[in-house]
Design a protein around this motif. Structure first.
Motif, PDB file in Angstrom:
ATOM      1  N   SER A  70       0.832  -1.205   0.000  1.00 24.96           N
ATOM      2  CA  SER A  70       0.000   0.000   0.000  1.00 24.96           C
ATOM      3  C   SER A  70       0.867   1.255   0.000  1.00 24.96           C
ATOM      4  O   SER A  70       0.520   2.254  -0.640  1.00 24.96           O
ATOM      5  N   ARG A  71       2.028   1.216   0.658  1.00 30.60           N
ATOM      6  CA  ARG A  71       2.942   2.365   0.623  1.00 30.60           C
ATOM      7  C   ARG A  71       3.506   2.569  -0.782  1.00 30.60           C
ATOM      8  O   ARG A  71       3.590   3.697  -1.266  1.00 30.60           O
ATOM      9  N   ILE A  72       3.904   1.489  -1.429  1.00 28.05           N
ATOM     10  CA  ILE A  72       4.427   1.585  -2.793  1.00 28.05           C
ATOM     11  C   ILE A  72       3.344   2.109  -3.728  1.00 28.05           C
ATOM     12  O   ILE A  72       3.595   2.974  -4.572  1.00 28.05           O
ATOM     13  N   LEU A  73       2.137   1.601  -3.575  1.00 28.67           N
ATOM     14  CA  LEU A  73       1.017   2.053  -4.401  1.00 28.67           C
ATOM     15  C   LEU A  73       0.785   3.548  -4.229  1.00 28.67           C
ATOM     16  O   LEU A  73       0.631   4.287  -5.208  1.00 28.67           O
ATOM     17  N   LYS A  74       0.803   4.027  -2.992  1.00 22.93           N
ATOM     18  CA  LYS A  74       0.608   5.458  -2.742  1.00 22.93           C
ATOM     19  C   LYS A  74       1.719   6.273  -3.388  1.00 22.93           C
ATOM     20  O   LYS A  74       1.471   7.287  -4.030  1.00 22.93           O
ATOM     21  N   TRP A  75       2.973   5.829  -3.238  1.00 21.75           N
ATOM     22  CA  TRP A  75       4.094   6.550  -3.856  1.00 21.75           C
ATOM     23  C   TRP A  75       3.950   6.593  -5.370  1.00 21.75           C
ATOM     24  O   TRP A  75       4.172   7.624  -5.989  1.00 21.75           O
ATOM     25  N   HIS A  76       3.562   5.461  -5.956  1.00 23.60           N
ATOM     26  CA  HIS A  76       3.423   5.423  -7.412  1.00 23.60           C
ATOM     27  C   HIS A  76       2.274   6.322  -7.875  1.00 23.60           C
ATOM     28  O   HIS A  76       2.405   7.009  -8.897  1.00 23.60           O
ATOM     29  N   LEU A  77       1.186   6.334  -7.140  1.00 21.93           N
ATOM     30  CA  LEU A  77       0.089   7.249  -7.495  1.00 21.93           C
ATOM     31  C   LEU A  77       0.550   8.702  -7.417  1.00 21.93           C
ATOM     32  O   LEU A  77       0.269   9.505  -8.318  1.00 21.93           O
ATOM     33  N   ASP A  78       1.273   9.059  -6.364  1.00 24.10           N
ATOM     34  CA  ASP A  78       1.794  10.415  -6.229  1.00 24.10           C
ATOM     35  C   ASP A  78       2.718  10.760  -7.395  1.00 24.10           C
ATOM     36  O   ASP A  78       2.663  11.865  -7.940  1.00 24.10           O
ATOM     37  N   GLU A  79       3.579   9.827  -7.788  1.00 24.89           N
ATOM     38  CA  GLU A  79       4.511  10.061  -8.896  1.00 24.89           C
ATOM     39  C   GLU A  79       3.757  10.270 -10.212  1.00 24.89           C
ATOM     40  O   GLU A  79       4.087  11.166 -10.991  1.00 24.89           O
ATOM     41  N   LEU A  80       2.752   9.456 -10.462  1.00 29.93           N
ATOM     42  CA  LEU A  80       1.972   9.612 -11.688  1.00 29.93           C
ATOM     43  C   LEU A  80       1.260  10.958 -11.721  1.00 29.93           C
ATOM     44  O   LEU A  80       1.212  11.622 -12.761  1.00 29.93           O
ATOM     45  N   ARG A  81       0.737  11.359 -10.590  1.00 34.33           N
ATOM     46  CA  ARG A  81       0.042  12.654 -10.518  1.00 34.33           C
ATOM     47  C   ARG A  81       0.992  13.828 -10.756  1.00 34.33           C
ATOM     48  O   ARG A  81       0.563  14.901 -11.161  1.00 34.33           O
ATOM     49  N   GLN A  82       2.278  13.607 -10.503  1.00 33.74           N
ATOM     50  CA  GLN A  82       3.282  14.645 -10.755  1.00 33.74           C
ATOM     51  C   GLN A  82       3.809  14.603 -12.191  1.00 33.74           C
ATOM     52  O   GLN A  82       4.692  15.374 -12.557  1.00 33.74           O
TER      53      GLN A  82
END
Length: 124
Positions: A70-82
């Motif tokens: 879930s932490r990796i998923l959150k980081w990846h979502l944040d990266e995509l949004r950037q």
């Protein structure tokens, strides 16, 4: 070289077992990394970016191992949004160090290997 952009077609992604995932900040950096990986024999490369990538990751609701996913998923979502790109490379276990060295040298970060029942941070 075979680069496949994963597009949102309403599908649910499976766990990326046997793959190394990482983040690349720019399209130019991604293209450079793909050339380097291809030269080393890593020919099957997938990418996620933009709104399609966000929608695909937002549909993931179950995990197999731990809260690490879930932490990796959150980081990846944040990266995509950037506006960054998630790269996924099928990698045999005996070539993980080689892939890590190439990817890091070419600007990839947050490299994570999904093994069989394991998740290993390669870089932060």
């Amino acid at each position: 070289m075979n680069v496949k952009r994963i597009e949102d077609e309403g599908q649910t992604l499976s766990t990326p077992t046997g793959k190394v995932l990482g983040v690349v900040d720019t399209r130019a950096g991604f293209d450079e990394l793909v050339r380097a990986l291809s030269s080393a024999g890593f020919d099957e490369i997938e990418e996620m970016d933009g709104v399609d990538g966000v929608h695909l990751l937002e549909r993931i609701h179950t995990f197999f191992f731990s809260d690490m996913e879930s932490r990796i998923l959150k980081w990846h979502l944040d990266e995509l949004r950037q506006g960054h790109i998630i790269i996924m490379i099928p990698t045999p276990s005996d070539r993980i160090d080689e892939l890590q060295e190439i990817a890091t040298r070419h600007g990839a970060r947050q490299l994570v290997h999904y093994g069989f029942l394991t998740i290993t941070w390669l870089t932060k």
